[in-house]
Write a protein that holds these residues in place. Sequence first.
Motif, PDB file in Angstrom:
ATOM      1  N   UNK A   1      -1.020  68.065  54.777  1.00  0.00           N
ATOM      2  CA  UNK A   1      -1.631  67.220  55.830  1.00  0.00           C
ATOM      3  C   UNK A   1      -1.418  67.841  57.207  1.00  0.00           C
ATOM      4  N   UNK A   2      -0.349  68.634  57.332  1.00  0.00           N
ATOM      5  CA  UNK A   2      -0.038  69.244  58.638  1.00  0.00           C
ATOM      6  C   UNK A   2      -0.259  70.762  58.596  1.00  0.00           C
ATOM      7  N   UNK A   3      -0.920  71.231  57.546  1.00  0.00           N
ATOM      8  CA  UNK A   3      -1.246  72.655  57.445  1.00  0.00           C
ATOM      9  C   UNK A   3      -0.033  73.546  57.266  1.00  0.00           C
ATOM     10  N   UNK A   4       1.046  72.996  56.707  1.00  0.00           N
ATOM     11  CA  UNK A   4       2.265  73.795  56.520  1.00  0.00           C
ATOM     12  C   UNK A   4       2.254  74.390  55.108  1.00  0.00           C
ATOM     13  N   UNK A   5       2.333  75.703  55.027  1.00  0.00           N
ATOM     14  CA  UNK A   5       2.095  76.388  53.751  1.00  0.00           C
ATOM     15  C   UNK A   5       3.318  77.109  53.191  1.00  0.00           C
ATOM     16  N   UNK A   6       4.429  77.115  53.932  1.00  0.00           N
ATOM     17  CA  UNK A   6       5.545  77.970  53.518  1.00  0.00           C
ATOM     18  C   UNK A   6       6.760  77.148  53.121  1.00  0.00           C
ATOM     19  N   UNK A   7       7.276  77.427  51.928  1.00  0.00           N
ATOM     20  CA  UNK A   7       8.407  76.645  51.432  1.00  0.00           C
ATOM     21  C   UNK A   7       9.423  77.540  50.727  1.00  0.00           C
ATOM     22  N   UNK A   8      10.659  77.409  51.141  1.00  0.00           N
ATOM     23  CA  UNK A   8      11.777  78.042  50.427  1.00  0.00           C
ATOM     24  C   UNK A   8      12.517  76.926  49.714  1.00  0.00           C
ATOM     25  N   UNK A   9      12.748  77.113  48.427  1.00  0.00           N
ATOM     26  CA  UNK A   9      13.378  76.048  47.638  1.00  0.00           C
ATOM     27  C   UNK A   9      14.759  76.484  47.136  1.00  0.00           C
ATOM     28  N   UNK A  10      15.724  75.560  47.261  1.00  0.00           N
ATOM     29  CA  UNK A  10      17.097  75.788  46.782  1.00  0.00           C
ATOM     30  C   UNK A  10      17.165  75.567  45.287  1.00  0.00           C
TER      31      UNK A  10
ATOM     32  N   UNK B 290       7.501  66.030  50.058  1.00  0.00           N
ATOM     33  CA  UNK B 290       7.210  67.180  50.933  1.00  0.00           C
ATOM     34  C   UNK B 290       5.868  67.804  50.584  1.00  0.00           C
ATOM     35  N   UNK B 291       5.638  67.972  49.285  1.00  0.00           N
ATOM     36  CA  UNK B 291       4.393  68.627  48.853  1.00  0.00           C
ATOM     37  C   UNK B 291       3.170  67.769  49.177  1.00  0.00           C
ATOM     38  N   UNK B 292       3.383  66.461  49.283  1.00  0.00           N
ATOM     39  CA  UNK B 292       2.272  65.591  49.676  1.00  0.00           C
ATOM     40  C   UNK B 292       1.977  65.732  51.171  1.00  0.00           C
ATOM     41  N   UNK B 293       3.029  65.859  51.961  1.00  0.00           N
ATOM     42  CA  UNK B 293       2.848  65.793  53.417  1.00  0.00           C
ATOM     43  C   UNK B 293       2.554  67.174  54.027  1.00  0.00           C
ATOM     44  N   UNK B 294       3.163  68.231  53.475  1.00  0.00           N
ATOM     45  CA  UNK B 294       2.971  69.564  54.085  1.00  0.00           C
ATOM     46  C   UNK B 294       1.498  69.919  54.305  1.00  0.00           C
TER      47      UNK B 294
END
Length: 337
Positions: free
Chosen positions: A111-120, A105-109
């Motif tokens: 690439x698509x300009x996605x900056x927000x992550x909530x982690x379980x 996920x951290x590799x691909x996010x």
Amino acid sequence: MVTGGAGYIGSHAVVELYQAGYQPVIVDNFSNSEETVLAGLQAILGVAVPCHRIDCADVEALRGVFRAEAGIEGVIHFAAFKAVGESVEKPLAYYRNNVGSLLALLAVMPEFGVEHLVFSSSCTVYGVPDALPVTEATPTKKANSPYGATKQMCEDILTDVAAAPGNPSPRVILLRYFNPIGAHESARIGELPLGVPNNLVPFITQTAAGIREKLTVYGTDYDTPDGSCVRDYIHVVDLAKAHVVAVRRLLDRTAADKVETFNVGTGRGNTVLEVVRTFEEVSGQKLNVVLGPRRAGDVPAIYADASKAAEVLGFKTETSLADSLASSWKWQLSLGE
Ligand code: NAD
Ligand code: WQD
């Protein structure tokens, strides 16, 4: 994007996200869930939630989802293996899946300009705490299972990646869940343990339903009010709602820090015997209970200091232990139909 969105907590989060006005997209490989969950979600929401059946440790497959679902603004990453005992037997599978899916996920996010992550994450990162209740500042301890180690590693990876220079680097909320129980009030979605449950509440409901012969209480000689272990049991819908406020905080860019950590629990500790008694009261079922020896690796007592989530996120749980257990029982009964 909700990875693991077909799973127990993820499916409840999908409901709460949709009802809060978000458009969740599920990514799940159904390694620990059933496609029937999608029908349950549709019955609750009245619409089909998009779902991509891929392994989220697969970078190329993930790229395909980000391409197909243009406009993804954030990710809630539930997808992981979660059985503590199994992780001791198959450590490599746990490191590969739990750490590998986060790395993908951290590799691909970006690439698509996605900056927000909530982690379980999990209260398992605290190990056996020196003082109760545990706050987010309570030191983490060396994990006593590979599963627990994956949660600590993922927290560390996210902290380092968020701190690294470069644009875009993710903004992260780590949610440390205590013990989720219960099911959606509709009884259309809930926990689907495969095989013999390890967790207390599914074991209780299966015993009441006659699937298991007896419930063994693991240990009655702990230094707790009645000698059985203490946990913080949070209703899964309350837990799901914590994800909605976390996502909102990330998208609003309210947080000063790029990584924030929150305990997500009720702030109450209950013993195993209290849970058993409360279940018997709300269900009217008498459980065949055997008082047994301690289970190896169990933490004697842990519950959350939930004040940071209350103050910063405005998040408070709403459901009592009795109502949570009643929803577990309703769900168990629905499975028998
Ligand atoms: P779950 O097994 O019901 O859900 C996880 C989902 O992720 C499943 O649908 C599974 O098929 C999917 N999945 C697993 N690996 C995948 C992969 N590589 N690619 C795509 N999908 C994958 O578990 P849950 O109880 O809903 O837990 C969700 C998260 O919360 C997990 O990260 C778990 O470690 C964490 N957590 C759970 C608890 C708990 O007691 N249930 C407590 C603390 C933290
Ligand atoms: C609760 C209590 C048992 C079954 C596990 C993971 C943890 C987190 C949540 C993911 C304990 C007792 C249980 C039974 C019993 N998951 N019990 N008889 O152990 O708190 O936590 O799930 O992150 O990492 O370790 O949950 O539901 O297994 O047990 O007496 O048949 O119930 O001893 O005190 P636990 P649990």
